[in-house]
Design a protein around this motif. Sequence first.
Motif, PDB file in Angstrom:
ATOM      1  N   ASP A 231       0.825  -1.205   0.000  1.00 43.02           N
ATOM      2  CA  ASP A 231       0.000   0.000   0.000  1.00 43.02           C
ATOM      3  C   ASP A 231       0.862   1.259   0.000  1.00 43.02           C
ATOM      4  OD1 ASP A 231      -2.261  -1.527  -0.056  1.00 43.02           O
ATOM      5  OD2 ASP A 231      -2.720  -1.325   2.069  1.00 43.02           O
ATOM      6  N   CYS A 232       2.008   1.200   0.692  1.00 42.87           N
ATOM      7  CA  CYS A 232       2.931   2.339   0.676  1.00 42.87           C
ATOM      8  C   CYS A 232       3.430   2.594  -0.741  1.00 42.87           C
ATOM      9  CB  CYS A 232       4.119   2.086   1.612  1.00 42.87           C
ATOM     10  SG  CYS A 232       3.736   2.236   3.371  1.00 42.87           S
ATOM     11  N   SER A 233       3.726   1.517  -1.457  1.00 39.02           N
ATOM     12  CA  SER A 233       4.186   1.662  -2.839  1.00 39.02           C
ATOM     13  C   SER A 233       3.103   2.288  -3.707  1.00 39.02           C
ATOM     14  CB  SER A 233       4.577   0.288  -3.411  1.00 39.02           C
ATOM     15  OG  SER A 233       5.667  -0.261  -2.689  1.00 39.02           O
ATOM     16  N   GLU A 234       1.869   1.862  -3.501  1.00 37.41           N
ATOM     17  CA  GLU A 234       0.762   2.437  -4.256  1.00 37.41           C
ATOM     18  C   GLU A 234       0.576   3.914  -3.914  1.00 37.41           C
ATOM     19  OE1 GLU A 234      -1.300   1.128  -6.716  1.00 37.41           O
ATOM     20  OE2 GLU A 234       0.363  -0.300  -6.706  1.00 37.41           O
ATOM     21  N   GLU A 235       0.704   4.247  -2.637  1.00 37.03           N
ATOM     22  CA  GLU A 235       0.536   5.634  -2.203  1.00 37.03           C
ATOM     23  C   GLU A 235       1.620   6.526  -2.810  1.00 37.03           C
ATOM     24  OE1 GLU A 235      -0.419   9.239  -0.351  1.00 37.03           O
ATOM     25  OE2 GLU A 235      -1.616   7.464  -0.817  1.00 37.03           O
ATOM     26  N   GLU A 236       2.844   6.007  -2.903  1.00 36.75           N
ATOM     27  CA  GLU A 236       3.933   6.805  -3.461  1.00 36.75           C
ATOM     28  C   GLU A 236       3.753   7.064  -4.956  1.00 36.75           C
ATOM     29  OE1 GLU A 236       7.756   5.940  -0.594  1.00 36.75           O
ATOM     30  OE2 GLU A 236       7.284   4.459  -2.133  1.00 36.75           O
ATOM     31  N   LYS A 237       2.907   6.269  -5.604  1.00 36.01           N
ATOM     32  CA  LYS A 237       2.638   6.478  -7.029  1.00 36.01           C
ATOM     33  C   LYS A 237       1.342   7.242  -7.271  1.00 36.01           C
ATOM     34  CE  LYS A 237       4.827   2.033  -8.089  1.00 36.01           C
ATOM     35  NZ  LYS A 237       4.567   0.625  -8.499  1.00 36.01           N
ATOM     36  N   ARG A 238       0.642   7.610  -6.197  1.00 39.86           N
ATOM     37  CA  ARG A 238      -0.678   8.207  -6.355  1.00 39.86           C
ATOM     38  C   ARG A 238      -0.637   9.528  -7.113  1.00 39.86           C
ATOM     39  NH1 ARG A 238      -3.963  11.403  -2.940  1.00 39.86           N
ATOM     40  NH2 ARG A 238      -2.485  11.181  -1.214  1.00 39.86           N
ATOM     41  N   TYR A 239       0.462  10.277  -6.974  1.00 42.85           N
ATOM     42  CA  TYR A 239       0.531  11.558  -7.679  1.00 42.85           C
ATOM     43  C   TYR A 239       0.428  11.360  -9.192  1.00 42.85           C
ATOM     44  CZ  TYR A 239       5.451  10.938  -9.137  1.00 42.85           C
ATOM     45  OH  TYR A 239       6.613  10.511  -9.730  1.00 42.85           O
ATOM     46  N   LEU A 240       0.941  10.211  -9.680  1.00 43.12           N
ATOM     47  CA  LEU A 240       0.826   9.925 -11.114  1.00 43.12           C
ATOM     48  C   LEU A 240      -0.625   9.663 -11.505  1.00 43.12           C
ATOM     49  CD1 LEU A 240       3.921   7.557 -11.496  1.00 43.12           C
ATOM     50  CD2 LEU A 240       3.733   9.929 -12.284  1.00 43.12           C
ATOM     51  N   ARG A 241      -1.337   8.914 -10.657  1.00 43.85           N
ATOM     52  CA  ARG A 241      -2.749   8.631 -10.949  1.00 43.85           C
ATOM     53  C   ARG A 241      -3.598   9.896 -10.901  1.00 43.85           C
ATOM     54  NH1 ARG A 241      -1.504   4.413  -7.412  1.00 43.85           N
ATOM     55  NH2 ARG A 241      -2.811   5.249  -5.740  1.00 43.85           N
ATOM     56  N   GLU A 242      -3.165  10.868 -10.103  1.00 46.11           N
ATOM     57  CA  GLU A 242      -3.893  12.139 -10.022  1.00 46.11           C
ATOM     58  C   GLU A 242      -3.504  13.091 -11.152  1.00 46.11           C
ATOM     59  OE1 GLU A 242      -6.333  12.932  -8.262  1.00 46.11           O
ATOM     60  OE2 GLU A 242      -6.325  11.786  -6.399  1.00 46.11           O
ATOM     61  N   GLY A 243      -2.534  12.682 -11.981  1.00 43.10           N
ATOM     62  CA  GLY A 243      -2.104  13.546 -13.080  1.00 43.10           C
ATOM     63  C   GLY A 243      -1.222  14.686 -12.625  1.00 43.10           C
TER      64      GLY A 243
ATOM     65  N   ASP B 213       2.684  16.173 -11.134  1.00 42.19           N
ATOM     66  CA  ASP B 213       4.077  15.986 -11.538  1.00 42.19           C
ATOM     67  C   ASP B 213       4.988  15.474 -10.431  1.00 42.19           C
ATOM     68  OD1 ASP B 213       3.501  16.896 -14.117  1.00 42.19           O
ATOM     69  OD2 ASP B 213       3.823  18.986 -13.537  1.00 42.19           O
ATOM     70  N   SER B 214       4.550  15.563  -9.181  1.00 43.02           N
ATOM     71  CA  SER B 214       5.438  15.182  -8.086  1.00 43.02           C
ATOM     72  C   SER B 214       4.636  14.951  -6.805  1.00 43.02           C
ATOM     73  CB  SER B 214       6.472  16.287  -7.832  1.00 43.02           C
ATOM     74  OG  SER B 214       5.827  17.462  -7.354  1.00 43.02           O
ATOM     75  N   GLU B 215       5.305  14.344  -5.815  1.00 46.82           N
ATOM     76  CA  GLU B 215       4.697  14.184  -4.501  1.00 46.82           C
ATOM     77  C   GLU B 215       4.534  15.537  -3.813  1.00 46.82           C
ATOM     78  OE1 GLU B 215       4.910  10.599  -1.985  1.00 46.82           O
ATOM     79  OE2 GLU B 215       6.957  10.502  -2.775  1.00 46.82           O
ATOM     80  N   THR B 216       5.376  16.500  -4.175  1.00 46.89           N
ATOM     81  CA  THR B 216       5.253  17.848  -3.613  1.00 46.89           C
ATOM     82  C   THR B 216       3.896  18.446  -3.967  1.00 46.89           C
ATOM     83  OG1 THR B 216       7.598  18.061  -4.160  1.00 46.89           O
ATOM     84  CG2 THR B 216       6.485  20.022  -3.306  1.00 46.89           C
ATOM     85  N   GLU B 217       3.544  18.348  -5.236  1.00 52.39           N
ATOM     86  CA  GLU B 217       2.249  18.855  -5.680  1.00 52.39           C
ATOM     87  C   GLU B 217       1.110  18.074  -5.021  1.00 52.39           C
ATOM     88  OE1 GLU B 217       2.086  18.790  -9.925  1.00 52.39           O
ATOM     89  OE2 GLU B 217       3.653  20.313 -10.164  1.00 52.39           O
ATOM     90  N   LEU B 218       1.284  16.763  -4.896  1.00 52.10           N
ATOM     91  CA  LEU B 218       0.247  15.938  -4.273  1.00 52.10           C
ATOM     92  C   LEU B 218      -0.005  16.373  -2.832  1.00 52.10           C
ATOM     93  CD1 LEU B 218      -1.627  13.419  -4.458  1.00 52.10           C
ATOM     94  CD2 LEU B 218       0.284  12.094  -3.517  1.00 52.10           C
ATOM     95  N   ALA B 219       1.063  16.671  -2.087  1.00 51.84           N
ATOM     96  CA  ALA B 219       0.909  17.073  -0.691  1.00 51.84           C
ATOM     97  C   ALA B 219       0.082  18.342  -0.569  1.00 51.84           C
ATOM     98  CB  ALA B 219       2.277  17.267  -0.042  1.00 51.84           C
TER      99      ALA B 219
END
Length: 306
Positions: A191-203, A205-211
């Motif tokens: 699940d951690c691996s999936e969460e780290e890729k979530r920014y890609l699924r949201e379209g 560019d980075s985890e920074t933007e996702l946060a």
Amino acid sequence: MHSSSENDTKGFDKQKQILVAVNLLCESDERRKTYQVIVEDVQARHRGLFPHPGLFDFDAVESAVTAIYNKMQDARVSPDVSSLLQDLYDVVDVAVATDAPSVREPTARYDLSNIDFSRLRAEFEKSPFKNVVAMNLMEKIEERLAAMVARNPTRVDLYERYQEIVQEYNKDKDAAEIQKVMDDLFAFNDDCSEEEKRYLREGLDSETELAVFDLLQKDSLTKGDREAIKKVAKDLLGKLADQRFALERLRSMATVQAQMKAEIIKHLYAHLPASAYDPDEINIKAGAVFAHIYSAGLGGGTPVYH
């Protein structure tokens, strides 16, 4: 005179006993930490008394408790479980072998950065030292989780779920329950691996933007609102990348902090969907975004994301 094979057998038997001891100590986090404190106290007393001649009578005991302590520390600080598993498999191979093979096939080593966890889980199930393996996995997952939460504070639900697994592990348990904890750890890591890729699924560019996007979200947003907030997050981070908000200035100058807060509030008031947010909500969201940027050091750079 002892033969080489006899010495090897004794050496392997000693290693096996050390691993058995470590496995027993790893039945709970409290037991492991208590042993660690006791041994560190013994080592400090030993150093304080050295070179008193009476110490020599206790060399064997001191060596044994230190060997167990060192093996337990190895399990905690090794970059992955490869070396630990190698030790475990070596011990098991020697323990079950009836004839020593003339040529021994090397045991595969595993790198957690690219291994298929389903394969690794299957290998773990062969190990008689499941407590050691579970504790080691918890150490590594905890480090990963700490970094993930630092990058995105909205991941508190992941942290809470991890704590539930640890609490389950610390209870009195039988082999079946240990296996369940290990299964939960593997599932949590997936699940951690999936969460780290979530920014890609949201379209994004980075985890920074996702946060920032996560911090700006709220319940009952429309699909259009969510897409608008993604753009708000991207544009806001672009503005805050200005060198006037460089980390050293942000952390040391109250005026720079005030300027950043003002920039965030101004941007959110201007661009968040007006129908979805009232002024109080915008102020709260602005405070949360500033707090994350300040603690993560995102002004003029992204230290926590590297």
